[in-house]
Design a protein around this motif. Structure first.
Motif, PDB file in Angstrom:
ATOM      1  N   HIS A 148       0.824  -1.210   0.000  1.00 43.21           N
ATOM      2  CA  HIS A 148       0.000   0.000   0.000  1.00 43.21           C
ATOM      3  C   HIS A 148       0.858   1.260   0.000  1.00 43.21           C
ATOM      4  O   HIS A 148       0.597   2.195  -0.728  1.00 43.21           O
ATOM      5  N   HIS A 149       1.883   1.276   0.883  1.00 45.55           N
ATOM      6  CA  HIS A 149       2.604   2.553   1.052  1.00 45.55           C
ATOM      7  C   HIS A 149       3.949   2.608   0.332  1.00 45.55           C
ATOM      8  O   HIS A 149       4.639   3.630   0.386  1.00 45.55           O
ATOM      9  N   ILE A 243      -7.698  -7.917   4.486  1.00 41.80           N
ATOM     10  CA  ILE A 243      -7.777  -7.314   5.821  1.00 41.80           C
ATOM     11  C   ILE A 243      -6.363  -6.868   6.193  1.00 41.80           C
ATOM     12  O   ILE A 243      -5.426  -7.674   6.196  1.00 41.80           O
ATOM     13  N   ALA A 244      -6.220  -5.586   6.449  1.00 39.51           N
ATOM     14  CA  ALA A 244      -4.935  -5.046   6.890  1.00 39.51           C
ATOM     15  C   ALA A 244      -4.841  -5.230   8.401  1.00 39.51           C
ATOM     16  O   ALA A 244      -5.781  -4.896   9.133  1.00 39.51           O
ATOM     17  N   LEU A 249      -1.162   1.479  11.792  1.00 38.80           N
ATOM     18  CA  LEU A 249       0.054   2.117  11.261  1.00 38.80           C
ATOM     19  C   LEU A 249      -0.212   2.759   9.903  1.00 38.80           C
ATOM     20  O   LEU A 249       0.350   3.808   9.581  1.00 38.80           O
ATOM     21  N   TYR A 250      -1.050   2.119   9.136  1.00 42.20           N
ATOM     22  CA  TYR A 250      -1.399   2.675   7.821  1.00 42.20           C
ATOM     23  C   TYR A 250      -2.901   2.485   7.612  1.00 42.20           C
ATOM     24  O   TYR A 250      -3.381   1.364   7.464  1.00 42.20           O
ATOM     25  N   MET A 251      -3.632   3.592   7.620  1.00 41.77           N
ATOM     26  CA  MET A 251      -5.091   3.514   7.462  1.00 41.77           C
ATOM     27  C   MET A 251      -5.473   4.090   6.124  1.00 41.77           C
ATOM     28  O   MET A 251      -4.833   5.019   5.648  1.00 41.77           O
ATOM     29  N   ARG A 252      -6.496   3.536   5.509  1.00 40.62           N
ATOM     30  CA  ARG A 252      -6.982   4.098   4.242  1.00 40.62           C
ATOM     31  C   ARG A 252      -8.492   3.913   4.142  1.00 40.62           C
ATOM     32  O   ARG A 252      -9.039   2.995   4.729  1.00 40.62           O
ATOM     33  N   ALA A 253      -9.114   4.793   3.385  1.00 42.14           N
ATOM     34  CA  ALA A 253     -10.576   4.736   3.225  1.00 42.14           C
ATOM     35  C   ALA A 253     -10.934   3.575   2.309  1.00 42.14           C
ATOM     36  O   ALA A 253     -10.123   3.159   1.484  1.00 42.14           O
TER      37      ALA A 253
END
Ligand code: NAP
Length: 253
Positions: A148-149, A243-244, A249-253
């Protein structure tokens, strides 16, 4: 947490000689599953996992370099023969291998990261597919928050490979739905295993824990619990999903 439907399931967990895979294998055994404990270089780790598995259930040791088509085919066939089929495949084996920034990364490193983290998923999935079709089973792929990041310094190529795992999870879910096979993924955040003992300093591990909203780094068991949920009938209407598990630590909509 006991999932009644998991009892007696035949579960193959790649990379269960260490860390997250080992915790997943042990947790499936606590549900009464027959577990394939797979390793490549760490035989003693796999033996320790199997000892734990045998306390609650039954299983076998499996060996293969997950980059090698022939070895993976033989390993999966052997498991299916001994277990009498396959209900659940957990594609967990993977590694950062090294930290190499794009500017200086070698082609060999790039290709090894993709073979270890992406080709491995294709090979195990394709081999297990005839058995999963028969059982209307399911697959859980282990991706990474890095997908993701973009990863930290020197882990960008690994991040790209893990993004491929996440995207291929969706593609596989679409392709295999007609067989009644669900495919989902779990994206671990910063999890305290051999992985970070090798690739992150103690200082870095402490900093990440402090930056994490839930105030700590993850454990292998944090990941295993979510894998069990996705593999169970509790997630029976979930496919192509991730599922993260990263403590925020890393959130996203
Ligand atoms: N720890 C984290 O923070 C984190 C975060 C995001 C994603 N992940 C992912 O979670 C998974 C498990 O990682 P971990 O933290 O548990 O690391 P680990 O303790 O180093 O375990 C990695 C496992 O993968 C296996 N493996 C590596 N290369 C292989 C190959 N070529 N063929 C067969 N098996 C191979 C290893 O087997 P042998 O030792 O027997 O060779 C070992 O069982 C990996 O896919 C990793 O990328 C971890």
């Amino acid at each position: 947490m006991i999932y009644e439907d998991l009892k007696g399931r035949k579960v193959l967990v790649t990379g269960s000689s260490s860390g997250i895979g080992s915790a997943i294998a042990v947790m499936f055994s606590e549900q009464g599953c027959f577990v394939g404990v797979h390793y490549f270089r760490t035989k003693d780790g796999a033996q320790r996992t199997l000892e734990q598995v045998n306390k609650k259930s039954d299983g076998i040791l499996l060996h293969a370099d997950m980059r090698d088509e022939k070895q993976v085919n033989e390993m999966v066939e052997h498991f299916a023969e001994v277990a009498g089929g396959i209900d659940i495949l957990v594609n967990n084996a993977g590694s950062l291998i090294d930290r190499q920034p794009f500017e200086t990364a070698t082609v060999e490193y790039h290709d090894d990261v993709y073979a270890t983290n992406v080709r491995s998923v294709l090979l195990a999935t394709r081999s297990a597919l005839p058995y999963l079709k028969k059982s209307s089973g399911n697959i859980v792929n282990i991706g990474s928050v890095a997908g993701h990041h973009g990863g930290g310094i020197g882990s960008g190529i690994y991040a790209g490979a893990k993004a491929a795992v996440a995207t291929e999870t969706i593609s596989m879910a679409q392709e295999f739905a007609k067989y009644g096979i669900r495919v989902n993924s779990v994206l671990p955040g910063f999890i305290e295993t051999r992985f970070h003992e090798r690739f992150s300093s103690a200082q870095r591990r402490k900093e990440v824990a402090e930056q994490t909203p839930l105030g700590r780094n993850g454990t292998a068991e944090d990941i295993a619990k979510v894998v069990l949920f996705l593999a169970s009938d509790a997630a029976g209407f979930i496919t192509g999903e991730y599922i993260a598990v990263n403590g925020g630590l890393y959130m996203r909509a």
